[in-house]
Scaffold this motif. Structure first.
Motif, mmCIF file in Angstrom:
data_model
loop_
_atom_site.group_PDB
_atom_site.id
_atom_site.type_symbol
_atom_site.label_atom_id
_atom_site.label_comp_id
_atom_site.label_asym_id
_atom_site.label_seq_id
_atom_site.Cartn_x
_atom_site.Cartn_y
_atom_site.Cartn_z
ATOM 1 N N ARG A 1 21.846 1.711 -6.690
ATOM 2 C CA ARG A 1 22.636 0.505 -6.406
ATOM 3 C C ARG A 1 21.753 -0.742 -6.405
ATOM 4 N NH1 ARG A 1 27.020 -0.257 -2.330
ATOM 5 N NH2 ARG A 1 27.541 -1.711 -3.980
ATOM 6 N N ASP A 2 20.561 -0.590 -5.891
ATOM 7 C CA ASP A 2 19.625 -1.722 -5.929
ATOM 8 C C ASP A 2 19.315 -2.109 -7.378
ATOM 9 O OD1 ASP A 2 19.557 -1.808 -3.201
ATOM 10 O OD2 ASP A 2 17.659 -0.732 -2.996
ATOM 11 N N SER B 1 28.972 -5.364 0.484
ATOM 12 C CA SER B 1 28.343 -5.647 -0.808
ATOM 13 C C SER B 1 28.794 -7.003 -1.314
ATOM 14 C CB SER B 1 28.717 -4.590 -1.828
ATOM 15 O OG SER B 1 28.284 -3.345 -1.387
ATOM 16 N N ARG C 1 26.919 3.826 7.007
ATOM 17 C CA ARG C 1 27.024 3.200 5.690
ATOM 18 C C ARG C 1 28.216 2.253 5.609
ATOM 19 N NH1 ARG C 1 23.665 2.435 1.703
ATOM 20 N NH2 ARG C 1 25.352 2.598 0.214
ATOM 21 N N ASP D 1 21.064 4.640 -3.089
ATOM 22 C CA ASP D 1 20.617 3.314 -2.652
ATOM 23 C C ASP D 1 19.723 2.674 -3.716
ATOM 24 O OD1 ASP D 1 22.010 3.479 -0.322
ATOM 25 O OD2 ASP D 1 20.308 4.118 0.902
ATOM 26 N N ILE E 1 27.961 -1.543 5.483
ATOM 27 C CA ILE E 1 27.473 -2.276 4.316
ATOM 28 C C ILE E 1 28.555 -3.222 3.802
ATOM 29 C CG2 ILE E 1 26.844 -2.021 1.875
ATOM 30 C CD1 ILE E 1 25.575 0.640 2.675
#
Lengths: 431, 238
Positions: free
Chosen positions: B41-42, A431, A426, B38, A429
């Motif tokens: 967050r999407d 963002s 993870r 997930d 990632i």
């Protein structure tokens, strides 16, 4: 840190991690506590080899654990024996650790002797069928560490090392957030431990100098790398979830020119083929910046020792943080954030947020010793704990060799074990 | 985007995510036992995209925004509005009438009077024109509430029932089981947070409203909340 303790309930609540499954995913070695109810009426019998200052520190935790009994101690230094007996008055006293290992009443040993003696004692302990908790760094050389780890595998006996950060709620919480990608892509970990002091112990007689101040001499110590770096380098690989590919370093005796042989000033750079870096530094003639591991992502920074994290851009809203931390208790009757418009120019200075909602009470030593006691009772080695301890030791000794040689050293492939440092993907990632 | 998570003892997940938009902060808290992080967050990602598109359309301080193009349009020239800006402007004109002129998106126009807003025209074919180049459309007091109304369908479509969305503290939407005094409604604040700050103009007099005071309204619609809070704040000062 003084002998502050926290119990498991406080520990779990502070982490804000609910359920054994979530906990195991975060820090798998916490499985040591999975049978804590079933072992409630059982007790393990421990021997302490080397109850000096660190050994006594550990004994203070063990002595308050109702599931543990310190049945024996072994040392060759009378003042240490006398001090240890004040903590464990009923312990049998041995002047030779081999006699303690031969004591059938001893199930497991805690080894807190000078670094250069760990190897012989730990290997003998495994041969004697004893479970082992060894203070870090576990070995004087990388080869010793490797042999010790392999002996642990061969015998199936427990092997813990004194990496208390693995059980420190601040670090567990921080790593949970790092691995979830909270701070984005982690590119660097800057670790340092600075003090302003000579790192000496008082010596009652000059002929005891090398015996008491063993940390200052090459025959018995790897200096700041082995005594301090071991903790913090493990934090770096814990955060990044992988081992470095090379290391370079430099060190010297720049201030404490008092006859010591180990450096009072060391710095290492651990590099990855993928570009990430762990830096480690320790200076003992300046304490201004103290001790920290700064885990630096593109979205934020976490400082687990300080117990705080910081976001790069806008800080989280205090009211929302409070909601997140206390939602389960239904404590909310108002929306304290509702009001006129927030604007960037009126935002406060970024002072960061506490990982656990408050200042930390204790490091993980009490829980680490508790985990060892649980493991001795159940006979089950918690996942990954020996491996994390092994690589922590390897990293500091590898760095030490880089400092000594002045060369850029590749990772010593011959000492790789079948294990990847704990972490998840993870963190990749962005963002 | 920055985010934090919390898993409750019963397994319910809470996601808090925040970011800067519309010259303020946006805080979004979602709670769900059905969806993983997930997915949550999407969901926030889609909400953020919607908010940013609204800002891109209606921010008069962005020279590339559509509303800036309207503010630069020669008098009498027609501009075909995007569906989004058409929706925004027709709502604003309706609220102007409902508030008897106290909510007025042309209040920043040069030489403004209560009649200024009558100089903008939105035809049934979706085109915009204005009578004077002095007319300036300012949506600053409206977009946050409007954004709340536009992110609510995102949450509904994705099955999120418990959510708290905060647009800069002054426009808040609560859905389902979330902390606070409002539930399934919007809370909008209008006012000055200090004696020195004044940013709301009385469109009837052209004067800034001074003094530390504020009003809060609870409405179903965030857009309606913006208009109603403005109306009440100005009314209090008349």
């Amino acid at each position: 840190m003084e002998n502050a303790t926290i119990n498991r309930r406080e520990f779990l609540r502070g982490l804000g991690i609910a359920g054994a499954g979530v906990l195991a995913a975060t820090s798998p070695w916490l499985s040591a506590f999975s049978e804590v109810k079933e072992t409630a009426k059982e007790r393990c019998r421990l021997g302490i080899i080397g109850p000096g200052s660190r050994g006594q520190f550990l004994m203070n935790f063990i002595a308050t654990n109702p599931k543990a009994e310190i049945v024996a101690i072994a040392d060759i230094y009378e003042p240490s024996i006398n001090a240890a007996l004040k903590i464990a008055p009923d312990a049998k006293v041995y002047r030779d650790y081999r006699q303690l290992l031969a004591d059938k009443n001893v199930e497991a040993v805690v080894v807190a002797t000078p670094l250069n003696t760990h190897y012989g004692i730990v290997m003998d302990a495994f041969d004697a069928g004893k479970h082992v908790y060894c203070e870090k760094t576990i070995g004087y050389t990388m080869e010793q560490c490797y042999n010790m780890y392999m002996r642990h595998l061969e015998t199936g006996l427990l092997f813990f090392s004194g990496q208390q950060r693995l059980f420190d709620p601040r670090y567990i919480k921080a790593m949970d957030m790092v691995h979830k990608g909270t701070f984005g892509k982690v590119s660097a970990v800057e670790a340092y431990w600075n003090r302003n002091g000579d790192w000496r112990r008082e010596v009652p007689s000059p002929d005891l100098e090398r015996f008491i101040n063993w940390r200052l001499y090459r025959e018995s110590s790897r200096g700041l790398m082995s005594e301090l770096g071991c903790h913090q380098l493990q934090v770096g690989t814990w955060a990044l979830g992988k081992l470095p590919d090379r290391v370079m370093g430099h060190g010297g005796i720049t201030f404490w020119k008092d006859g010591r042989e180990v450096h009072d000033n060391v710095h290492c750079i651990y590099g990855y083929d993928t570009g990430e870096t762990i830096t480690y530094g320790s200076v003992i003639s300046n304490k201004f910046y103290g001790l920290e591991e700064k885990i630096m992502g593109n979205l934020g920074t976490v400082e687990p020792e300080n117990g705080k994290y910081f976001f790069e851009e806008i800080a989280p809203a205090p009211a929302f943080l409070q909601m997140l931390n206390k939602w389960e208790n239904d404590l909310f009757e108002e929306l304290p954030f509702a009001g006129t418009s927030w604007a960037p120019e009126t935002a406060n200075v970024n002072k960061g947020e506490f990982l656990l909602g408050e200042r930390p009470k204790a490091d993980g030593t009490s829980l680490l010793t508790e985990a060892f006691v649980e493991a001795v009772i159940t006979g089950k080695q918690p996942e990954r704990i020996a491996e994390e301890g092994y690589y922590a030791s390897l990293l500091c000794l590898w760095g030490f060799e880089a400092i000594e040689s002045g060369a850029i050293l590749p990772f010593p492939e011959q000492y790789k074990i079948d294990y990847a440092p704990y972490g998840t993907k993870r963190q990749d990632i962005v963002s | 985007m920055s985010f934090l998570t919390r898993t409750m003892p019963d397994g319910t997940r809470a996601l808090y995510e925040w970011f800067g938009a519309m010259h303020t902060r946006v805080d979004i808290l979602l709670r769900s036992s059905a969806y993983d992080y997930d997915y949550l967050r999407d969901t926030v990602g889609i909400m953020r995209q919607e908010i940013c598109e609204i800002e891109k359309t209606g921010n008069r301080f962005d020279p590339t925004s559509e509303v800036s193009r309207l503010n630069a349009l020669p008098a009498g020239v027609k501009h075909t509005l995007s569906p989004r800006l058409y929706d925004i402007l027709t709502l604003c004109l309706r609220y102007n009438k409902q508030t008897e002129g106290l909510f007025d998106i042309t209040v920043q126009s040069k030489g403004h009077s209560p009649q200024t807003i009558g100089g903008i025209h939105i035809d049934s074919d979706g085109t915009y024109s204005r009578d004077s180049e002095n007319i300036v459309i300012d949506l600053s007091g409206f977009l946050k509430g409007y954004a709340l109304d536009r992110v609510r369908p995102v949450l509904e479509e994705r099955g999120i029932t418990d959510a708290l969305v905060n647009m800069g503290n002054s426009s808040i939407m609560a859905m389902g089981d979330v902390p606070g005094p409002v539930r399934n409604a919007c809370l909008t604040t209008s006012g000055n947070d200090s004696p020195d700050r004044c940013h709301i103009v009385n469109p009837l007099t052209g004067e800034m409203i001074r003094g530390k005071r504020q009003v809060q309204v609870v409405t179903n619609s965030g857009a309606e909340g913006e208009a109603e809070a403005t109306r009440r704040f100005i009314s209090c000062c008349l």
